[in-house]
Write a protein that holds these residues in place. Structure first.
Motif, PDB file in Angstrom:
ATOM      1  N   GLU A 170      16.200 -10.132   3.789  1.00 10.37           N
ATOM      2  CA  GLU A 170      17.309  -9.455   4.476  1.00 10.37           C
ATOM      3  C   GLU A 170      18.118 -10.426   5.324  1.00 10.37           C
ATOM      4  O   GLU A 170      19.338 -10.312   5.426  1.00 10.37           O
ATOM      5  CB  GLU A 170      16.766  -8.295   5.309  1.00 10.37           C
ATOM      6  N   SER A 171      17.451 -11.413   5.906  1.00 11.41           N
ATOM      7  CA  SER A 171      18.186 -12.398   6.717  1.00 11.41           C
ATOM      8  C   SER A 171      19.049 -13.296   5.834  1.00 11.41           C
ATOM      9  O   SER A 171      20.063 -13.829   6.277  1.00 11.41           O
ATOM     10  CB  SER A 171      17.222 -13.243   7.553  1.00 11.41           C
ATOM     11  N   MET A 172      18.654 -13.470   4.579  1.00 15.78           N
ATOM     12  CA  MET A 172      19.414 -14.318   3.659  1.00 15.78           C
ATOM     13  C   MET A 172      20.550 -13.542   2.988  1.00 15.78           C
ATOM     14  O   MET A 172      21.472 -14.138   2.438  1.00 15.78           O
ATOM     15  CB  MET A 172      18.483 -14.880   2.576  1.00 15.78           C
ATOM     16  N   ARG A 173      20.475 -12.254   3.041  1.00 21.32           N
ATOM     17  CA  ARG A 173      21.438 -11.398   2.332  1.00 21.32           C
ATOM     18  C   ARG A 173      22.874 -11.663   2.771  1.00 21.32           C
ATOM     19  O   ARG A 173      23.801 -11.578   1.967  1.00 21.32           O
ATOM     20  CB  ARG A 173      21.049  -9.943   2.555  1.00 21.32           C
ATOM     21  N   LYS A 174      23.053 -12.005   4.026  1.00 21.02           N
ATOM     22  CA  LYS A 174      24.424 -12.192   4.534  1.00 21.02           C
ATOM     23  C   LYS A 174      25.149 -13.336   3.822  1.00 21.02           C
ATOM     24  O   LYS A 174      26.377 -13.395   3.797  1.00 21.02           O
ATOM     25  CB  LYS A 174      24.421 -12.421   6.047  1.00 21.02           C
ATOM     26  N   ASP A 175      24.401 -14.262   3.252  1.00 18.08           N
ATOM     27  CA  ASP A 175      25.017 -15.424   2.599  1.00 18.08           C
ATOM     28  C   ASP A 175      25.114 -15.287   1.078  1.00 18.08           C
ATOM     29  O   ASP A 175      25.652 -16.178   0.419  1.00 18.08           O
ATOM     30  CB  ASP A 175      24.203 -16.692   2.912  1.00 18.08           C
ATOM     31  N   TYR A 176      24.553 -14.221   0.541  1.00 22.72           N
ATOM     32  CA  TYR A 176      24.518 -14.094  -0.926  1.00 22.72           C
ATOM     33  C   TYR A 176      24.892 -12.673  -1.356  1.00 22.72           C
ATOM     34  O   TYR A 176      24.448 -11.698  -0.769  1.00 22.72           O
ATOM     35  CB  TYR A 176      23.113 -14.419  -1.461  1.00 22.72           C
ATOM     36  N   SER A 177      25.665 -12.598  -2.421  1.00 21.13           N
ATOM     37  CA  SER A 177      26.024 -11.294  -2.960  1.00 21.13           C
ATOM     38  C   SER A 177      24.969 -10.804  -3.945  1.00 21.13           C
ATOM     39  O   SER A 177      24.867  -9.618  -4.223  1.00 21.13           O
ATOM     40  CB  SER A 177      27.366 -11.378  -3.672  1.00 21.13           C
ATOM     41  N   ARG A 178      24.174 -11.728  -4.477  1.00 23.38           N
ATOM     42  CA  ARG A 178      23.228 -11.342  -5.518  1.00 23.38           C
ATOM     43  C   ARG A 178      21.910 -12.082  -5.277  1.00 23.38           C
ATOM     44  O   ARG A 178      21.895 -13.307  -5.125  1.00 23.38           O
ATOM     45  CB  ARG A 178      23.806 -11.733  -6.885  1.00 23.38           C
ATOM     46  N   ILE A 179      20.848 -11.320  -5.214  1.00 21.47           N
ATOM     47  CA  ILE A 179      19.535 -11.933  -4.986  1.00 21.47           C
ATOM     48  C   ILE A 179      18.596 -11.592  -6.140  1.00 21.47           C
ATOM     49  O   ILE A 179      18.365 -10.418  -6.455  1.00 21.47           O
ATOM     50  CB  ILE A 179      18.932 -11.496  -3.641  1.00 21.47           C
ATOM     51  N   ILE A 180      18.091 -12.640  -6.769  1.00 19.36           N
ATOM     52  CA  ILE A 180      17.096 -12.513  -7.833  1.00 19.36           C
ATOM     53  C   ILE A 180      15.730 -12.716  -7.182  1.00 19.36           C
ATOM     54  O   ILE A 180      15.554 -13.626  -6.361  1.00 19.36           O
ATOM     55  CB  ILE A 180      17.317 -13.597  -8.916  1.00 19.36           C
ATOM     56  N   TYR A 181      14.761 -11.882  -7.541  1.00 20.02           N
ATOM     57  CA  TYR A 181      13.427 -12.028  -6.966  1.00 20.02           C
ATOM     58  C   TYR A 181      12.392 -12.223  -8.073  1.00 20.02           C
ATOM     59  O   TYR A 181      12.381 -11.479  -9.062  1.00 20.02           O
ATOM     60  CB  TYR A 181      13.052 -10.799  -6.121  1.00 20.02           C
ATOM     61  N   ILE A 182      11.525 -13.201  -7.892  1.00 18.46           N
ATOM     62  CA  ILE A 182      10.524 -13.537  -8.915  1.00 18.46           C
ATOM     63  C   ILE A 182       9.153 -13.589  -8.238  1.00 18.46           C
ATOM     64  O   ILE A 182       8.949 -14.384  -7.311  1.00 18.46           O
ATOM     65  CB  ILE A 182      10.845 -14.913  -9.559  1.00 18.46           C
ATOM     66  N   GLY A 183       8.231 -12.743  -8.683  1.00 18.71           N
ATOM     67  CA  GLY A 183       6.925 -12.740  -8.033  1.00 18.71           C
ATOM     68  C   GLY A 183       5.859 -12.039  -8.842  1.00 18.71           C
ATOM     69  O   GLY A 183       6.087 -11.624  -9.985  1.00 18.71           O
ATOM     70  N   ASP A 184       4.694 -11.894  -8.209  1.00 18.54           N
ATOM     71  CA  ASP A 184       3.565 -11.320  -8.959  1.00 18.54           C
ATOM     72  C   ASP A 184       2.606 -10.457  -8.135  1.00 18.54           C
ATOM     73  O   ASP A 184       1.790  -9.750  -8.723  1.00 18.54           O
ATOM     74  CB  ASP A 184       2.732 -12.451  -9.604  1.00 18.54           C
ATOM     75  N   GLY A 185       2.668 -10.517  -6.804  1.00 14.54           N
ATOM     76  CA  GLY A 185       1.549  -9.938  -6.043  1.00 14.54           C
ATOM     77  C   GLY A 185       1.939  -8.886  -5.014  1.00 14.54           C
ATOM     78  O   GLY A 185       3.087  -8.431  -4.948  1.00 14.54           O
ATOM     79  N   TYR A 186       0.962  -8.516  -4.170  1.00 10.71           N
ATOM     80  CA  TYR A 186       1.162  -7.461  -3.172  1.00 10.71           C
ATOM     81  C   TYR A 186       2.301  -7.786  -2.214  1.00 10.71           C
ATOM     82  O   TYR A 186       3.111  -6.924  -1.884  1.00 10.71           O
ATOM     83  CB  TYR A 186      -0.126  -7.261  -2.363  1.00 10.71           C
TER      84      TYR A 186
ATOM     85  N   ILE B  18       0.599  -7.507 -10.463  1.00  4.22           N
ATOM     86  CA  ILE B  18       0.677  -6.409  -9.494  1.00  4.22           C
ATOM     87  C   ILE B  18       2.121  -5.996  -9.228  1.00  4.22           C
ATOM     88  O   ILE B  18       2.443  -4.810  -9.143  1.00  4.22           O
ATOM     89  CB  ILE B  18      -0.017  -6.837  -8.178  1.00  4.22           C
ATOM     90  N   LEU B  19       3.006  -6.964  -9.089  1.00  3.35           N
ATOM     91  CA  LEU B  19       4.406  -6.628  -8.798  1.00  3.35           C
ATOM     92  C   LEU B  19       5.026  -5.826  -9.931  1.00  3.35           C
ATOM     93  O   LEU B  19       5.709  -4.816  -9.685  1.00  3.35           O
ATOM     94  CB  LEU B  19       5.235  -7.899  -8.547  1.00  3.35           C
ATOM     95  N   PHE B  20       4.796  -6.237 -11.163  1.00  5.54           N
ATOM     96  CA  PHE B  20       5.392  -5.518 -12.294  1.00  5.54           C
ATOM     97  C   PHE B  20       4.891  -4.068 -12.329  1.00  5.54           C
ATOM     98  O   PHE B  20       5.683  -3.132 -12.461  1.00  5.54           O
ATOM     99  CB  PHE B  20       5.078  -6.226 -13.612  1.00  5.54           C
ATOM    100  N   ARG B  21       3.592  -3.900 -12.190  1.00  3.02           N
ATOM    101  CA  ARG B  21       3.017  -2.538 -12.248  1.00  3.02           C
ATOM    102  C   ARG B  21       3.564  -1.674 -11.106  1.00  3.02           C
ATOM    103  O   ARG B  21       3.854  -0.490 -11.292  1.00  3.02           O
ATOM    104  CB  ARG B  21       1.486  -2.610 -12.175  1.00  3.02           C
ATOM    105  N   SER B  22       3.716  -2.271  -9.936  1.00  3.72           N
ATOM    106  CA  SER B  22       4.227  -1.524  -8.782  1.00  3.72           C
ATOM    107  C   SER B  22       5.677  -1.079  -9.009  1.00  3.72           C
ATOM    108  O   SER B  22       6.048   0.048  -8.678  1.00  3.72           O
ATOM    109  CB  SER B  22       4.143  -2.400  -7.529  1.00  3.72           C
ATOM    110  N   CYS B  23       6.494  -1.981  -9.568  1.00  2.00           N
ATOM    111  CA  CYS B  23       7.893  -1.642  -9.827  1.00  2.00           C
ATOM    112  C   CYS B  23       7.986  -0.506 -10.844  1.00  2.00           C
ATOM    113  O   CYS B  23       8.761   0.441 -10.676  1.00  2.00           O
ATOM    114  CB  CYS B  23       8.657  -2.870 -10.335  1.00  2.00           C
ATOM    115  N   VAL B  24       7.188  -0.592 -11.901  1.00  2.00           N
ATOM    116  CA  VAL B  24       7.202   0.454 -12.937  1.00  2.00           C
ATOM    117  C   VAL B  24       6.850   1.798 -12.311  1.00  2.00           C
ATOM    118  O   VAL B  24       7.515   2.817 -12.540  1.00  2.00           O
ATOM    119  CB  VAL B  24       6.218   0.098 -14.078  1.00  2.00           C
ATOM    120  N   LYS B  25       5.813   1.785 -11.494  1.00  2.00           N
ATOM    121  CA  LYS B  25       5.351   3.029 -10.863  1.00  2.00           C
ATOM    122  C   LYS B  25       6.413   3.623  -9.938  1.00  2.00           C
ATOM    123  O   LYS B  25       6.582   4.841  -9.860  1.00  2.00           O
ATOM    124  CB  LYS B  25       4.078   2.731 -10.053  1.00  2.00           C
ATOM    125  N   ALA B  26       7.150   2.746  -9.254  1.00  2.00           N
ATOM    126  CA  ALA B  26       8.152   3.203  -8.282  1.00  2.00           C
ATOM    127  C   ALA B  26       9.515   3.457  -8.924  1.00  2.00           C
ATOM    128  O   ALA B  26      10.446   3.886  -8.244  1.00  2.00           O
ATOM    129  CB  ALA B  26       8.292   2.161  -7.175  1.00  2.00           C
TER     130      ALA B  26
END
Ligand SMILES: [Mg+2]
Length: 231
Positions: A162-178, A195-203
């Motif tokens: 969120e602190s970085m959002r002010k400088d970017y119009s588009r944020i890509i996120y790459i991860g795997d865990g809790y 874990i991240l993929f399963r959580s996104c699917v569920k949500a």
């Protein structure tokens, strides 16, 4: 002047990468803490994975137990040759397209810094928890990116995003865990595994499954065309 600033922001993309299990295919934090504290780490990690405690509490518990002899550490870390096989190409492509990269980790600074230096990325910006070695093998862990309003993770990735959002119009996120679940909810494009993929699917949060950074490179090229020279 205001329009110019807005226009620059609109053109900018940031790729936020988790570290353990993402840039490094091995969870180095887990391996280090397990190696130097044995079964004690397994119990604490189980409490973390079940959600009974957050990572900051897990780190506080382990810091009083673990003994990491600094003289062994360099040789041990250099044996963990675990960089994602396509990360270097991903880094090159992002640079050629003016996509900034930041590594945000709920892991520990000493092995991330060592890893990035050994793999030729000494200037890649990263944010993480901080270890202070005291004496021969004792450590203290500091949490400069802790979010007091929540209190779970040592490093609040969502707050950083969120602190970085002010400088970017588009944020890509790459991860795997809790620790990636909260920040990924705020990103514009998410690549997840485990874990991240399963959580996104569920949500119901859109998330592209990736096995390695080749998938992310393909997606960037598909969305933005072949782009400028990538060397
Ligand atoms: Mg991870």
């Amino acid at each position: 002047m205001k329009n110019k600033v807005t226009s620059r922001r609109k053109d900018k993309t940031l790729a936020i990468c988790d570290f353990d299990g993402t840039v490094s295919t091995v969870d180095i934090g887990h391996e280090v803490l397990k190696k130097y504290s044995g079964d004690k780490w397994d119990d604490i990690d189980a409490a973390y994975c079940s959600g009974r405690i957050g990572s900051m509490e897990a780190y506080r518990l382990i810091a009083s137990i673990v003994r990491i002899p600094r003289k062994d550490l360099e040789a041990y870390l250099s044996g963990l040759n675990s960089i994602d096989p396509y990360f270097e190409e991903f880094h090159r492509i992002c640079r050629s397209r003016s996509i900034d990269i930041a590594i945000i980790s709920d892991g520990l600074d000493f092995y991330i810094e060592d890893f990035l230096r050994r793999h030729g990325f000494p200037d890649l910006k990263f944010y993480s928890n901080k270890v202070v070695f005291t004496g021969r093998d004792r450590i203290n862990i500091e949490f400069p990116r802790f979010n007091e309003q929540c209190g779970k993770c040592g490093t609040c990735k969502r707050m950083l995003l969120e602190s970085m959002r002010k400088d970017y119009s588009r944020i890509i996120y790459i991860g795997d865990g809790y620790s990636d679940i909260c920040p990924a909810r705020q990103a514009d494009l998410v690549f997840g595994k485990e874990i991240l993929f399963r959580s996104c699917v569920k949500a119901g949060k859109e998330c592209i499954y990736y096995r390695d950074f080749r998938r992310i490179i393909e997606e960037i090229r598909d969305r933005e065309g072949s782009g400028p020279a990538e060397n």
